[in-house]
Structures are given as C-alpha cells and as structure tokens.
Write a protein that holds these residues in place. Structure first.
Motif, short mmCIF file in Angstrom:
data_model
loop_
_atom_site.label_atom_id
_atom_site.label_comp_id
_atom_site.label_asym_id
_atom_site.label_seq_id
_atom_site.Cartn_x
_atom_site.Cartn_y
_atom_site.Cartn_z
N HIS A 182 0.87 -1.14 0.06
CA HIS A 182 -0.09 0.18 -0.12
C HIS A 182 0.96 0.99 -0.08
CE1 HIS A 182 -4.01 -1.98 0.30
NE2 HIS A 182 -3.38 -2.81 1.17
N ALA A 229 -4.56 2.03 7.36
CA ALA A 229 -5.87 1.49 7.59
C ALA A 229 -6.25 0.66 6.41
CB ALA A 229 -6.75 2.80 7.41
N ARG A 230 -5.63 1.02 5.25
CA ARG A 230 -5.99 -0.04 3.93
C ARG A 230 -5.33 -1.28 4.26
NH1 ARG A 230 -5.55 5.23 1.50
NH2 ARG A 230 -3.40 4.94 1.17
N VAL A 289 -4.89 -2.71 7.09
CA VAL A 289 -5.40 -3.49 8.03
C VAL A 289 -6.68 -4.32 7.71
CG1 VAL A 289 -7.41 -3.01 10.00
CG2 VAL A 289 -5.19 -1.85 10.22
N ALA A 290 -7.31 -3.93 6.33
CA ALA A 290 -8.39 -4.61 5.93
C ALA A 290 -7.82 -6.04 5.57
CB ALA A 290 -8.83 -4.03 4.73
N HIS A 291 -6.55 -6.31 5.40
CA HIS A 291 -6.10 -7.56 5.05
C HIS A 291 -5.84 -8.64 6.27
CE1 HIS A 291 -5.66 -6.23 1.00
NE2 HIS A 291 -4.99 -5.09 1.38
N LYS A 292 -5.81 -7.94 7.49
CA LYS A 292 -5.21 -8.46 8.73
C LYS A 292 -4.01 -9.13 8.62
CE LYS A 292 -9.98 -9.73 10.35
NZ LYS A 292 -10.72 -8.59 9.41
N ALA A 296 -7.10 -1.61 15.49
CA ALA A 296 -7.69 -2.51 14.64
C ALA A 296 -7.14 -4.16 14.90
CB ALA A 296 -7.90 -2.39 13.28
#
Length: 296
Positions: free
Chosen positions: A113, A128-129, A131-134, A175
């Motif tokens: 990212h 933040a982007r 984080v979506a993938h964990k 998160a």
C-alpha cells in the motif's frame, strides 16, 4: 518523490544528452488469613510475559513511499512493485515477503500500500487500508519525503513527524493489536548526494526537482550549501530517533536500529536513472536488512 508525467520527457532528454525500525494467582480461601511477607510476594499475580516475536509471520503488508513501490528501479519515473524490497516477486530481489512466506504464498498473502511521494502524514491512511487484510506483519518505510522538500524550512517538523507516526501505529493497533511491525530507518540522504553528485546523469536529473533540499545545486561546496545539507541530514537523524522511540513503546514493533540509514549505497545499489532511489540490487539489500531484523 518526483512528479512523474511532466518530468518523464525531460528526464529521458537529460539521460540521452549526458549518455548516460496466565498470571499465576494462588487462591486464598475466604476464611484463610491473607498472606504476608514472602508469602504475600509469592501470592501476587506474576507479570504478564512479553509476547514472543514471531519470526515466521504468515502474511505481510507494506506501507511507505517510492522506495517501497520500486520507483525508478526498472524504468524511468515509474513504479516497479515487482522489485519492491517488501513485497516484490522478482527473484533478483528475494523480497521480505518471499523470504518469509515463499514465492507462492507471498503472491497471495502480501500487499503493498506504499505510494510514491508519500510522507509520514499519509501512512495512517495506508495503514488503514493494510488493516483490511489482517496481516501478521506490517513493514514500514517512510520519512525520506518529509526531509526531501523544496527547502529545509519546508521539512516536516520533528514533533509533527512523531505525532503522525504515532497516529499510524494507533490506526494499526486499534484494529490489530497483535500484528507485528517492522520499521526501517530513513536512508542517509547525505550519502546519496555524495554518490550521485559525481554522475553527470544524476546531476541533470536532480535539477528536475528530486529532493531539492539535499540535492539542489549539487556541485556547490559553499558554506551555505553545506549548511543546508547538514540541516537536512540532522532532520533525518532526528526522524530516525523518533522511529526508534515510538517503536520501542510497542512490544510488537522492531526497528532496524539504523541499518538502512547506515547502509552505504553505492553506484550498483542506486537507480541509474536518478542516482537516488534504490536499483534492483539496492532493493535486494533492503530486503536483506528487513529479513535479518524480522528473523533475528
């Protein structure tokens, strides 16, 4: 770092012209007397153990700037993510993700990212982007653009840099409290100036606006020019101190202890287009540093 489209044609012209970082409680019965002395000490909960660092995370996300996008490593004024030190697929680089996950798994379980031109203020959004993938590990390399401004006066202040990095870490921790973080130090910009200033190509490309606070008027050795470069270098060192301090407060964060800053990039490790960004070889050296930090 540079603005791509309107510079591309000029860079090609310049190149051509110059030829090229279980609590154990002892239960006390309701009617039993409370322990005292050494018994009291042994009855207290044990401190929580420091979480073990996982040397083999199963997924990796990267955030940062043009170094992590592979900018100028393959072609002029263009990203080349396949050679990114963090998540690239190129066998010439053997990226951090490939070294940790294997090539097949890295293709499915790593995400980049980073954005060319990004400064530390942008990293929270990238985080933040990510984080979506964990991801189990996030690799961070940012800060060079905070020092690479039009003038030293325009550089990001150390206080703002600290707040912005803390915000980025906070975004991740809110998160994903257990995700590990690798933080790379900001490269030694003075070293890059020292290497590139002897290259006719490098000097011509730098005139188009690459890191002017450090690289502008590259041939000048006047007291004013040297003071300008020293001011930028001092700011880079201050940024690295911030990265180390903020990372040290997080039990799942590892700073490279200045390894990237101390790496002596030479001609082989620098882009032959701009003599500033890492070449494919340079990206491979960054991958080595990251892997060593994560797995030691």
């Amino acid at each position: 770092m540079p603005k791509r489209r309107h510079l591309a044609r000029a860079v090609f012209a310049a190149v051509t012209a110059t030829v090229l970082g279980v609590a154990g409680c002892d239960a006390v019965g309701g009617n039993s007397p409370a322990p005292s002395g050494s018994d009291a000490a042994s009855a207290r909960p044990s401190p929580k153990p420091t979480p073990a660092w996982d040397r083999s995370p199963a997924s990796v996300a990267a955030v940062g700037d043009s170094i992590t996008t592979g900018f100028d490593a393959c072609t002029v004024l263009a990203d080349c993510p396949e050679v990114s030190w963090a998540t690239g697929s190129s066998p010439q680089v053997d990226s951090l993700a490939v070294r940790l996950l294997g090539k097949a798994n890295a293709a499915e379980h790593s995400w980049n990212h980073a954005v060319t031109g990004a400064r530390m203020v942008d990293v929270a959004g990238q985080m933040a982007r990510a984080v979506a993938h964990k991801p189990e590990l996030v690799a961070v390399m940012a800060g060079a653009n905070d020092a690479c401004r039009d003038t030293p006066e325009a550089m990001t202040s150390v206080a703002d840099f600290r707040t912005q990095f803390e915000d980025a870490m906070g975004t991740l921790r809110e998160a994903l409290p257990k995700t590990q973080v690798y933080v790379a130090s900001v490269p030694n910009l003075m070293r890059l100036w020292e290497q590139g200033r002897t290259s006719p190509v490098g000097r011509q490309v730098w005139k188009l606006g690459i890191c002017p606070s450090m690289l502008g008027d590259a041939e000048s050795l006047t007291a004013a020019a040297e003071q300008r470069r020293e001011t930028v270098q001092a700011r880079v060192e201050a940024y690295n101190k911030v990265l180390k301090e903020v990372c040290a407060k997080d039990r799942r964060c590892r700073f490279d202890d200045g390894a990237v800053y101390e790496f002596r990039f030479g001609g082989t490790q620098l882009s032959q287009w701009d003599w500033f960004h890492p070449s494919v070889n340079g990206q491979a050296r960054l991958a080595e540093i990251a892997y060593r930090t994560v797995t030691n």
